[in-house]
Design a protein around this motif. Structure first.
Motif, PDB file in Angstrom:
ATOM      1  N   ILE A 107       0.837  -1.201   0.000  1.00  0.00           N
ATOM      2  CA  ILE A 107       0.000   0.000   0.000  1.00  0.00           C
ATOM      3  C   ILE A 107       0.876   1.257   0.000  1.00  0.00           C
ATOM      4  O   ILE A 107       1.873   1.339   0.727  1.00  0.00           O
ATOM      5  CB  ILE A 107      -0.938   0.004   1.222  1.00  0.00           C
ATOM      6  CG1 ILE A 107      -1.919  -1.167   1.136  1.00  0.00           C
ATOM      7  CG2 ILE A 107      -1.698   1.324   1.336  1.00  0.00           C
ATOM      8  CD1 ILE A 107      -2.850  -1.139  -0.071  1.00  0.00           C
ATOM      9  N   SER A 108       0.473   2.236  -0.794  1.00  0.00           N
ATOM     10  CA  SER A 108       1.259   3.454  -0.993  1.00  0.00           C
ATOM     11  C   SER A 108       1.376   4.282   0.277  1.00  0.00           C
ATOM     12  O   SER A 108       0.463   4.326   1.107  1.00  0.00           O
ATOM     13  CB  SER A 108       0.619   4.314  -2.082  1.00  0.00           C
ATOM     14  OG  SER A 108       0.602   3.631  -3.310  1.00  0.00           O
ATOM     15  N   LYS A 109       2.505   4.978   0.382  1.00  0.00           N
ATOM     16  CA  LYS A 109       2.703   5.905   1.489  1.00  0.00           C
ATOM     17  C   LYS A 109       1.827   7.151   1.330  1.00  0.00           C
ATOM     18  O   LYS A 109       1.444   7.784   2.316  1.00  0.00           O
ATOM     19  CB  LYS A 109       4.168   6.321   1.569  1.00  0.00           C
ATOM     20  CG  LYS A 109       5.071   5.263   2.196  1.00  0.00           C
ATOM     21  CD  LYS A 109       6.502   5.746   2.250  1.00  0.00           C
ATOM     22  CE  LYS A 109       7.353   4.823   3.113  1.00  0.00           C
ATOM     23  NZ  LYS A 109       7.122   5.021   4.552  1.00  0.00           N
ATOM     24  N   TYR A 110       1.531   7.521   0.107  1.00  0.00           N
ATOM     25  CA  TYR A 110       0.736   8.714  -0.174  1.00  0.00           C
ATOM     26  C   TYR A 110       0.363   8.686  -1.642  1.00  0.00           C
ATOM     27  O   TYR A 110       0.801   7.809  -2.407  1.00  0.00           O
ATOM     28  CB  TYR A 110       1.535   9.993   0.133  1.00  0.00           C
ATOM     29  CG  TYR A 110       2.855  10.082  -0.605  1.00  0.00           C
ATOM     30  CD1 TYR A 110       2.924  10.509  -1.931  1.00  0.00           C
ATOM     31  CD2 TYR A 110       4.051   9.733   0.026  1.00  0.00           C
ATOM     32  CE1 TYR A 110       4.128  10.578  -2.612  1.00  0.00           C
ATOM     33  CE2 TYR A 110       5.266   9.802  -0.647  1.00  0.00           C
ATOM     34  CZ  TYR A 110       5.296  10.224  -1.963  1.00  0.00           C
ATOM     35  OH  TYR A 110       6.486  10.291  -2.637  1.00  0.00           O
ATOM     36  N   PRO A 144       2.938  15.403   0.403  1.00  0.00           N
ATOM     37  CA  PRO A 144       2.211  14.266   0.978  1.00  0.00           C
ATOM     38  C   PRO A 144       3.066  13.271   1.747  1.00  0.00           C
ATOM     39  O   PRO A 144       2.565  12.251   2.204  1.00  0.00           O
ATOM     40  CB  PRO A 144       1.695  13.580  -0.287  1.00  0.00           C
ATOM     41  CG  PRO A 144       2.835  13.746  -1.256  1.00  0.00           C
ATOM     42  CD  PRO A 144       3.433  15.102  -0.946  1.00  0.00           C
ATOM     43  N   TRP A 145       4.346  13.540   1.922  1.00  0.00           N
ATOM     44  CA  TRP A 145       5.358  12.515   2.180  1.00  0.00           C
ATOM     45  C   TRP A 145       5.063  11.583   3.350  1.00  0.00           C
ATOM     46  O   TRP A 145       5.455  10.422   3.331  1.00  0.00           O
ATOM     47  CB  TRP A 145       6.708  13.207   2.394  1.00  0.00           C
ATOM     48  CG  TRP A 145       7.068  14.124   1.273  1.00  0.00           C
ATOM     49  CD1 TRP A 145       7.373  13.771  -0.020  1.00  0.00           C
ATOM     50  CD2 TRP A 145       7.131  15.552   1.315  1.00  0.00           C
ATOM     51  NE1 TRP A 145       7.630  14.893  -0.774  1.00  0.00           N
ATOM     52  CE2 TRP A 145       7.497  16.007   0.016  1.00  0.00           C
ATOM     53  CE3 TRP A 145       6.928  16.499   2.326  1.00  0.00           C
ATOM     54  CZ2 TRP A 145       7.653  17.352  -0.292  1.00  0.00           C
ATOM     55  CZ3 TRP A 145       7.086  17.844   2.018  1.00  0.00           C
ATOM     56  CH2 TRP A 145       7.440  18.256   0.726  1.00  0.00           C
ATOM     57  N   PHE A 146       4.381  12.064   4.395  1.00  0.00           N
ATOM     58  CA  PHE A 146       4.228  11.254   5.611  1.00  0.00           C
ATOM     59  C   PHE A 146       2.773  10.888   5.912  1.00  0.00           C
ATOM     60  O   PHE A 146       2.469  10.418   7.002  1.00  0.00           O
ATOM     61  CB  PHE A 146       4.838  12.007   6.803  1.00  0.00           C
ATOM     62  CG  PHE A 146       6.294  12.321   6.606  1.00  0.00           C
ATOM     63  CD1 PHE A 146       7.258  11.354   6.821  1.00  0.00           C
ATOM     64  CD2 PHE A 146       6.696  13.572   6.165  1.00  0.00           C
ATOM     65  CE1 PHE A 146       8.606  11.632   6.621  1.00  0.00           C
ATOM     66  CE2 PHE A 146       8.032  13.863   5.958  1.00  0.00           C
ATOM     67  CZ  PHE A 146       8.995  12.887   6.183  1.00  0.00           C
ATOM     68  N   GLN A 147       1.884  11.076   4.941  1.00  0.00           N
ATOM     69  CA  GLN A 147       0.463  10.835   5.201  1.00  0.00           C
ATOM     70  C   GLN A 147       0.144   9.365   5.445  1.00  0.00           C
ATOM     71  O   GLN A 147      -0.882   9.048   6.051  1.00  0.00           O
ATOM     72  CB  GLN A 147      -0.373  11.395   4.047  1.00  0.00           C
ATOM     73  CG  GLN A 147      -0.385  12.915   4.018  1.00  0.00           C
ATOM     74  CD  GLN A 147      -0.999  13.493   2.750  1.00  0.00           C
ATOM     75  OE1 GLN A 147      -1.540  12.765   1.916  1.00  0.00           O
ATOM     76  NE2 GLN A 147      -0.909  14.805   2.592  1.00  0.00           N
ATOM     77  N   GLY A 148       0.996   8.458   4.995  1.00  0.00           N
ATOM     78  CA  GLY A 148       0.797   7.036   5.259  1.00  0.00           C
ATOM     79  C   GLY A 148       1.779   6.476   6.262  1.00  0.00           C
ATOM     80  O   GLY A 148       1.932   5.253   6.373  1.00  0.00           O
TER      81      GLY A 148
END
Length: 728
Positions: free
Chosen positions: A434-437, A447-451
């Motif tokens: 699953i993608s980080k963002y 978006p770098w840390f949204q996931g």
């Protein structure tokens, strides 16, 4: 585990869908069958005489007429290279798509039944729409050699959607329909022979539903029964539950058995693409009503399963949670706007469900719709009338589909939702699945840390736009989202790095290439450990923070391709009644300082905000140190923080003014002012530390003091093992 019939129906294998579309009869197809589809489709978009006579629908009709007049006037002012003034054509695919959209909006006012207007049934208006369609086709669309610039979606889905509906609304002549359908087929360049290709990564999930819904309508316009049935057969593949261990056509996009929804191969996307898919498949059910093209009974059960198991847990007091919106978190539309789309679909679905299921759906729609919901945002005037009936019916008692206390593990998309009376906690993780963002097209620029363990704590009775939504991402540092551990550094957005909205290095890196998706738009993590379990209404979640796939692949990428290394950490969340306990171990970066943000909240500029607490040595909290507990309070919102181990943290409250364009290139340049509270734990480069604390929603000071009596205890907190004890 007990599995209800409704939940069982939601697990439809692909083989069961082969019989959902009825076979064509041996006799010649009469015009009545395609005409019935057309009539149903027109009723969805333009309404019926009955629906449009309702006073609740009047505002929708007025808006239709006003919009049409606006664009008719713009046609009169258009220049030589425009159909509408201000939308020059030839190089901008958004302008071309918008031109088709505006013709559709004029056609709606022409075709709609109900109260008379000077546009309704006006042959001059119809002639203008026909002339506009002809001009667009002759000058800017029909020549395949000149088209297909910009975004593939414009050519394979966007224009086809507006053009197909417009042709139906104006009862277009065959001399216009035939060349248009031929052009639309030719633009399906990611398909096969001018048709859908189920093996194409572009023809999946919500995109597949859009394409096939358009092809059903085109088949009805042509009287082409085979085209209609083929499109339905293709569309019905989205009803099959995705089995990650037995993928069909290699497709990971769609709904999973645990309620997860994935689009773009690896993005958790229920709140954006998922709601679009829901809306379109319910429209398909409505288009098929009264025809013999398909058996929709079981499909209705599948869609209800999506609503109950996939959507309902992600909606809190009428708000769609941020964790499943991908790049859409950067758009100015609110979580309430997202849910209005779902409410319309649920209201319509209830009309086709059995009596008991219909009652549950209606009760949920009434419960979920806030008093401020705007039914005029619904696609269909018929849906507005149905919703008005539901609202006015005293026999429909509002009821949530969610238990008051529940914990939901959407492990197939690395998301978790925990609910109790008074709050909901939503958690976003990532993994090698699953993608980080998701970033794309200048949307969600930072978006770098949204996931990366970002959480959202929703409190009851609040206007959630004051706590989250676009203004949260605008004013909160992307490195300091609640729950995030990040190295101290400054990253650049894709446009800052490369001067365009994507990394341009053909042939491997083009705007829609697979490499662009993998390394730029939505890279996955590289960790395998990300998951959770539930026991009754309780839950536990574990996750190992990792680099993204782009950084892990940096030696294989071009020299000018920029990647960013992450910090490392192992985290667990224990989801209880009055608190969420968070353990973090192995927080480390060899060369950079690291900050872990325990929580972040925003408040309006004038809201009184207080931060109180007690240090471990008994002294009052003054902004930094080793606290035993802290409490944030603002405008009837309160969150407590209890520390289960000595922890040096700091709390800050800053006034932040930032433009919404900071996070999305096409947002209005609207300055947003917020008070931003952050509770952070900082550590120097090369150090390793652990954290143990509890988030306490709606906390009072007496409740926080009560934790001093050993209510919670940490049994282990290492990268190998994390465990707590709760003594009640």
């Amino acid at each position: 585990m007990y599995i209800s019939r409704r939940r069982l129906l939601s697990f439809v294998p692909a083989t069961a869908l082969l019989t959902a579309v009825n076979p064509a009869r041996a006799t010649a197809v009469t015009a009545s069958a395609p005409n019935a589809l057309l009539a149903n489709a027109i009723a969805i978009y333009a309404g019926t005489a009955e629906s449009n006579a309702r006073p609740e629908v009047a505002a929708k009709l007025t808006a239709m007429d006003t919009t049409a007049r606006t664009w008719l006037a713009a046609m009169d002012r258009a220049g030589a290279t425009e159909l509408f003034a201000g939308l020059p054509l030839g190089t901008s695919d958004p302008n071309l798509s918008a031109s088709y959209q505006h013709l559709y909006e004029i056609a709606l006012a022409y075709r709609r039944p109900g109260p008379a207007s000077d546009l309704q049934g006006n042959p001059e208006v119809r002639a203008k729409v026909i002339d506009g369609l002809q001009r667009l086709h002759d000058g800017w669309y029909g020549d395949q050699a000149k088209g297909y610039y910009g975004n593939w979606f414009t050519w394979e889905i966007g224009i086809s959607t507006f053009a197909s509906k417009t042709l139906a609304l104006i009862d277009a002549p065959a001399t216009l329909i035939t060349p248009y359908v031929a052009s639309m087929d030719s633009y399906l360049r990611n398909g096969k022979n001018g048709d859908v290709d189920l093996d194409s990564r572009f023809h999946t999930g919500a995109n597949l539903v859009d394409i096939t819904a358009n092809r059903v309508l085109q088949g009805a316009l042509l009287g082409d029964d085979a085209r209609i049935r083929k499109a339905l057969t293709d569309q019905f593949t989205v009803f099959a539950t995705i089995d990650p261990y037995n993928l069909q056509h290699g497709v990971t996009d769609g709904y999973y058995a645990d309620g997860s929804f994935v689009q773009h191969a690896s993005v958790a996307y229920t709140g954006s693409y998922g709601k679009a898919l829901l809306s379109r498949v319910v429209q398909t059910i409505k288009v098929l009503a009264g025809t013999s093209y398909a058996q929709t009974g079981e499909l209705i059960g599948v869609v209800q399963g999506w609503v109950e198991d996939g959507f309902a847990p992600l909606i809190f007091e009428g708000w769609m949670m941020e964790i499943v919106k991908g790049r859409a978190v950067s758009r100015p539309g609110t979580g309430y706007d997202d849910v209005a789309v779902i409410v319309e679909a649920v209201v319509d679905l209830a009309d086709y469900a059995g009596a008991q299921d219909a009652a549950r759906l209606k009760a949920f729609a009434k419960f979920t719709a806030r008093p401020t919901i705007n039914p005029n945002s619904f696609v269909s005037p018929v849906s507005i009338a149905r919703f008005a009936d539901l609202r006015a019916d005293p026999a429909v008692v509002p009821a949530d589909l969610n238990p008051a206390a529940s914990s939901t593990a959407f492990n197939a998309m690395d998301r978790t939702v925990h609910r109790r009376p008074g709050y909901a906690f939503a958690l976003a993780r990532s993994s090698d699945r699953i993608s980080k963002y998701e970033y794309m097209s200048g949307e969600n620029l930072m978006p770098w840390f949204q996931g990366d363990g970002a959480h959202y704590l929703y409190l009851s009775g609040q206007d959630q736009t004051r706590s989250y939504g676009v203004d949260y991402f605008t004013t909160v540092s992307p490195y300091a989202l609640g729950g995030v551990t990040a190295p101290v550094e400054t990253r650049k957005t894709i446009p800052e790095l490369y001067g365009t909205a994507y990394y341009n290095r053909p042939p491997e890196f083009t705007p829609s290439s697979e490499a662009q998706n993998t390394y730029v738009y939505f890279p996955t993590g590289t960790n395998k450990h990300s998951g959770g379990a539930t026991l009754d209404a309780y839950g536990a979640v574990g996750w190992v923070q990792s680099d993204d796939f782009a950084h892990a692949s940096r030696d294989e990428l071009p020299d000018d391709f920029v990647t960013y290394r992450n910090a490392s950490a192992t985290k667990s969340w224990f989801l209880l009644d009055d608190e969420i306990v968070v353990l973090a171990a192995g927080i480390h970066d060899a060369g950079r300082p690291v900050t872990t943000t325990l929580d972040t909240r925003i408040a309006a500029p004038g809201d009184p905000v207080t931060i109180t607490g007690v240090r471990r040595d008994g002294r009052p909290w003054t902004g930094s140190g080793d606290p035993r507990w802290l409490r944030y309070a603002a405008n009837n919102v309160a969150v407590g923080y209890y520390f289960l181990a000595p922890t040096e943290v700091s709390s800050t409250l800053q006034d932040v003014i930032r433009s919404r364009r900071t996070i999305r290139a096409s947002n209005p340049d609207t300055p947003v002012t917020k008070q931003v509270f952050a509770l952070t734990a900082a550590q120097p480069a090369g150090s390793t530390r652990a954290l143990a604390y509890a988030l306490v929603p709606n906390a009072t000071e007496p409740a926080l003091r009560a934790y001093n009596h050993g209510r919670l205890a940490v049994l282990a907190n290492t990268p190998r093992l994390q465990a707590i004890q709760h003594l009640g």
